[in-house]
Write a protein that holds these residues in place. Structure first.
Motif, PDB file in Angstrom:
ATOM      1  N   LEU A  71       5.164  11.933   8.220  1.00  0.00           N
ATOM      2  CA  LEU A  71       5.885  10.757   7.762  1.00  0.00           C
ATOM      3  C   LEU A  71       7.266  11.129   7.231  1.00  0.00           C
ATOM      4  O   LEU A  71       8.268  10.474   7.526  1.00  0.00           O
TER       5      LEU A  71
ATOM      6  N   TYR B  73      -2.656   3.829   6.833  1.00  0.00           N
ATOM      7  CA  TYR B  73      -1.491   3.002   6.518  1.00  0.00           C
ATOM      8  C   TYR B  73      -0.536   3.712   5.563  1.00  0.00           C
ATOM      9  O   TYR B  73      -0.954   4.500   4.706  1.00  0.00           O
ATOM     10  N   TYR B  74       0.731   3.391   5.703  1.00  0.00           N
ATOM     11  CA  TYR B  74       1.717   3.672   4.669  1.00  0.00           C
ATOM     12  C   TYR B  74       2.678   2.487   4.644  1.00  0.00           C
ATOM     13  O   TYR B  74       3.195   2.081   5.694  1.00  0.00           O
ATOM     14  N   GLU B  75       2.896   1.921   3.444  1.00  0.00           N
ATOM     15  CA  GLU B  75       3.732   0.719   3.313  1.00  0.00           C
ATOM     16  C   GLU B  75       3.263  -0.393   4.263  1.00  0.00           C
ATOM     17  O   GLU B  75       4.053  -1.012   4.976  1.00  0.00           O
TER      18      GLU B  75
ATOM     19  N   PRO C 279       1.390  13.257   5.522  1.00  0.00           N
ATOM     20  CA  PRO C 279       2.632  13.025   4.775  1.00  0.00           C
ATOM     21  C   PRO C 279       3.830  13.804   5.317  1.00  0.00           C
ATOM     22  O   PRO C 279       4.958  13.287   5.289  1.00  0.00           O
TER      23      PRO C 279
ATOM     24  N   LYS D  21       0.844  -1.184   0.000  1.00  0.00           N
ATOM     25  CA  LYS D  21       0.000   0.000   0.000  1.00  0.00           C
ATOM     26  C   LYS D  21       0.883   1.238   0.000  1.00  0.00           C
ATOM     27  O   LYS D  21       1.743   1.390   0.844  1.00  0.00           O
ATOM     28  N   LYS D  22       0.661   2.117  -0.950  1.00  0.00           N
ATOM     29  CA  LYS D  22       1.351   3.405  -0.971  1.00  0.00           C
ATOM     30  C   LYS D  22       0.292   4.478  -1.047  1.00  0.00           C
ATOM     31  O   LYS D  22      -0.799   4.276  -1.538  1.00  0.00           O
ATOM     32  N   TRP D  23       0.644   5.666  -0.590  1.00  0.00           N
ATOM     33  CA  TRP D  23      -0.332   6.763  -0.624  1.00  0.00           C
ATOM     34  C   TRP D  23      -0.801   7.008  -2.040  1.00  0.00           C
ATOM     35  O   TRP D  23      -1.948   7.316  -2.274  1.00  0.00           O
TER      36      TRP D  23
ATOM     37  N   ASP E 266       9.493   8.619   0.708  1.00  0.00           N
ATOM     38  CA  ASP E 266      10.283   7.436   0.362  1.00  0.00           C
ATOM     39  C   ASP E 266      11.767   7.663   0.611  1.00  0.00           C
ATOM     40  O   ASP E 266      12.484   6.740   0.936  1.00  0.00           O
TER      41      ASP E 266
ATOM     42  N   GLN F  63      -6.479   4.828   4.901  1.00  0.00           N
ATOM     43  CA  GLN F  63      -5.826   6.135   5.028  1.00  0.00           C
ATOM     44  C   GLN F  63      -4.863   6.179   6.210  1.00  0.00           C
ATOM     45  O   GLN F  63      -4.051   7.095   6.308  1.00  0.00           O
TER      46      GLN F  63
END
Length: 458
Positions: free
Chosen positions: A113, A143-145, A110, A2-4, A458, A141
Motif C-alpha cells: 500500500l 480493506y483500507y479506507e 502495508p 476503516k483504517k488498519w 497515509d 483485512q
C-alpha cells in the motif's frame, strides 16, 4: 472510515471466500469455462508467487495454473520467475522497471500500500457471490479506507500439536483444544524427563505471541488492542515470565545444553518430535503433510484458551495491469473461489498432491469436501470457531515487523551493543535480562513503529 489501526484492533479471524464479476460468463448450469471463453478476447497475464516452487518442478500450484488455462482457454498465464527473495525488494525493482506482474503474492500488505503497487478492486468484487461469502472479520483485512486492495490467498492455523501417545504412556492427561494456561504449563512440565529423553516443548518464543490472547479476551496477538501494543501490560510480562520459567527449568528442547540434547535420538527439534520424544510442538497447519509420516497418535490443540490463531496469506493485483477482471478471476480460482478450490481437491486426489491450505470460504460444499479428506479433530474444532479467533499480524498491521522484531532499542545485550526489540525479548525469555526493566521503553518504541507504519501509507 476503516483504517488498519482500527479495523484490526479485535483481530478476529474467519473464513474467506472471494470471486469475481467478469466477462467470462456462465453456461446454462452456472459454470464458467470453455464455452463462455470462446467469445472472449485472448489475453495474457503474469503472476509471481513463492508457492510455485522451482521452475520445472511439478507442484500443486503449477498444476492449478494449467487447470485454469484449460478452463479459461482465452487467458494465458505466465509465471514470473524473476520475482524472488528478498520479495519486497524484488517487487520494488520490477515496479521501477515498469515490469510488475499482474498478480503477485504479498509478504506485507502495508508495504504494498505504501508503495502504491495495488489496484483498487471495488469494481471487480462488487456483487460477486464468492466475495460476499467471505467472513466479515476476515473481509475487513482486505480493506483500507473502505477500499478493497488485497485478496486472501491461503489460510493456516498456528498452535500446538500434541503427541497423544507420549502422554497416555505416562498416564498423564492429554492436552486438548481449549486447555487453560495452567493446563498447558503443567502438560509441558509433567511429560518432561530429560534423562530419559523426553521434553515438553520445542521452543518457547511463541508464548509471547499467544499469551495475551489467552489471558485477556480483549487482547490480540502480542498484546495488540485497539490499534496499539501494550508491552507494559501484565499480560505481556507474564507471558515472558512463563516462557522464561520453562526455559530455565529445562522443559524446552531448543534451550537445552548440548550434553542434555545427547539424551535424545534426534539431531534437532524436528527429529526429536518424529522420534516421539516431545510432548508439544508449536507449528502451523502447513506441516500436516509431514506429520503423516509420524508413527504415533497426534492431534492439534491450538493455543490455551481455545481461540483459533489464524494466519492468512494475501495476493494483490497490480495498478499497471491491463486486465483487472481476468487477473481477479485467476486469483480467486487459485485461492478462495469455489470453482478453483474444488479443482484443487480433485488435483490432490488425482495426482497425490498434499493439501497446502485450509479452505478460505464459508461454502458448505467445500468445507464438507475438505474435511472428508482431513481427519484431525483439533483442526476441525478450531476451524469451526475461526471467526471468533485472532489474526497473526506481520502481514496486515503497518509497522508490526519493526515493532515486534527489527527496531533497535539502544540496549546492550550479550554481544549485541544495540539489540533489536526481538533480541531483547528473546534475552528476557532466556533469563539474560529482566523484562520488567524494559517493558515501558519497549512499549513506547514498538508503538512508535506502528505509527510510522501507518504514516507511511497515509
Amino acid at each position: 472510515m476503516k483504517k488498519w489501526s482500527t479495523m484490526l484492533s479485535v483481530c478476529s479471524l474467519g473464513l474467506i471466500l472471494a470471486a469475481c464479476n467478469n466477462d467470462a460468463g456462465t453456461d446454462e448450469e452456472g459454470n464458467e469455462g470453455d464455452e463462455a471463453s470462446e467469445n472472449q478476447e485472448e489475453v495474457t497475464i503474469s503472476v509471481a508467487s513463492w508457492r510455485f516452487g522451482n521452475e520445472g518442478e511439478e507442484t500443486l500450484e503449477r498444476s492449478m495454473v494449467e487447470a485454469f488455462m484449460e478452463d479459461y482457454p482465452h487467458i494465458t498465464v505466465e509465471i514470473d520467475e524473476s520475482i524472488g527473495d528478498p520479495w519486497n525488494d524484488s517487487l520494488s525493482a520490477a515496479a521501477s522497471a515498469s515490469a510488475m506482474p499482474d498478480v503477485f503474492e504479498l509478504s506485507e500488505v502495508p508495504i504494498a500500500l505504501a508503495n502504491d503497487w495495488l489496484l483498487s478492486l471495488d469494481e471487480v468484487v462488487e456483487g460477486d457471490e464468492d466475495f460476499d461469502n467471505i467472513n466479515e472479520a476476515v473481509k475487513e483485512q482486505l480493506y483500507y479506507e473502505d477500499t478493497v486492495y488485497s485478496l486472501p490467498s491461503g489460510q493456516h492455523l498456528l498452535g500446538y500439536f500434541v503427541n497423544k501417545d507420549l502422554y497416555e504412556e505416562g498416564n498423564l492427561n492429554v492436552p486438548e483444544y481449549g486447555m487453560s494456561i495452567d493446563d498447558f504449563s503443567n502438560a509441558v512440565r509433567d511429560v518432561t524427563d530429560i534423562n530419559s529423553g523426553q521434553v515438553g516443548l520445542n521452543q518457547p518464543f511463541s508464548i509471547i505471541e499467544w499469551y495475551p490472547v489467552s489471558a485477556n479476551d480483549d487482547m490480540g496477538v502480542f498484546t495488540y488492542q485497539d490499534g496499539e501494543l501494550n508491552l507494559d501490560s501484565n499480560e505481556f510480562i507474564s507471558g515472558v515470565n512463563l516462557a522464561n520459567s520453562l526455559v530455565t527449568n529445562n522443559y524446552v528442547y531448543e534451550s537445552l545444553t548440548e550434553e542434555q540434547k545427547g539424551n535424545f535420538n534426534g539431531e534437532d527439534g524436528n527429529e526429536v518430535w518424529f522420534q516421539s520424544e516431545m510432548g508439544l510442538r508449536w507449528d502451523g497447519t502447513w506441516v500436516l503433510s509431514f506429520f503423516d509420516e509420524s508413527d504415533f497418535d497426534w492431534d492439534f490443540v491450538g493455543i490455551p484458551g481455545g481461540k483459533a490463531f489464524s494466519v492468512n496469506d494475501f495476493m494483490g493485483i497490480s495498478q499497471s495491469t491491463e486486465h483487472p477482471e481476468e487477473a481477479y478471476l485467476f486469483t480467486k480460482y487459485m485461492t478462495f473461489g469455489k470453482e478453483g478450490f474444488l479443482k484443487r481437491l480433485d488435483l490432490v486426489d488425482e495426482q497425490d498432491f498434499t493439501l497446502n491450505t485450509l479452505p478460505i470460504t464459508t461454502d458448505q460444499e467445500i468445507l464438507d469436501a475438505f474435511f472428508e479428506r482431513l481427519d484431525v479433530p483439533g483442526i476441525l474444532e478450531a476451524y469451526e470457531d475461526i471467526e471468533n479467533g485472532v489474526a497473526n499480524l506481520p502481514k496486515i498491521v503497518p509497522g508490526y515487523t519493526a515493532a515486534r522484531w527489527n527496531a533497535p532499542t539502544g540496549v546492550s545485550v550479550g554481544e549485541e551493543s544495540n539489540a533489536t526489540i526481538g533480541q531483547l525479548i528473546d534475552a528476557a525469555v532466556n533469563g539474560e535480562v529482566n523484562i520488567e526493566n524494559y517493558s515501558s521503553q519497549l512499549n513506547d518504541l514498538a508503538n512508535q513503529q506502528i505509527q510510522e507504519g501507518i504514516d507511511s501509507i497515509d
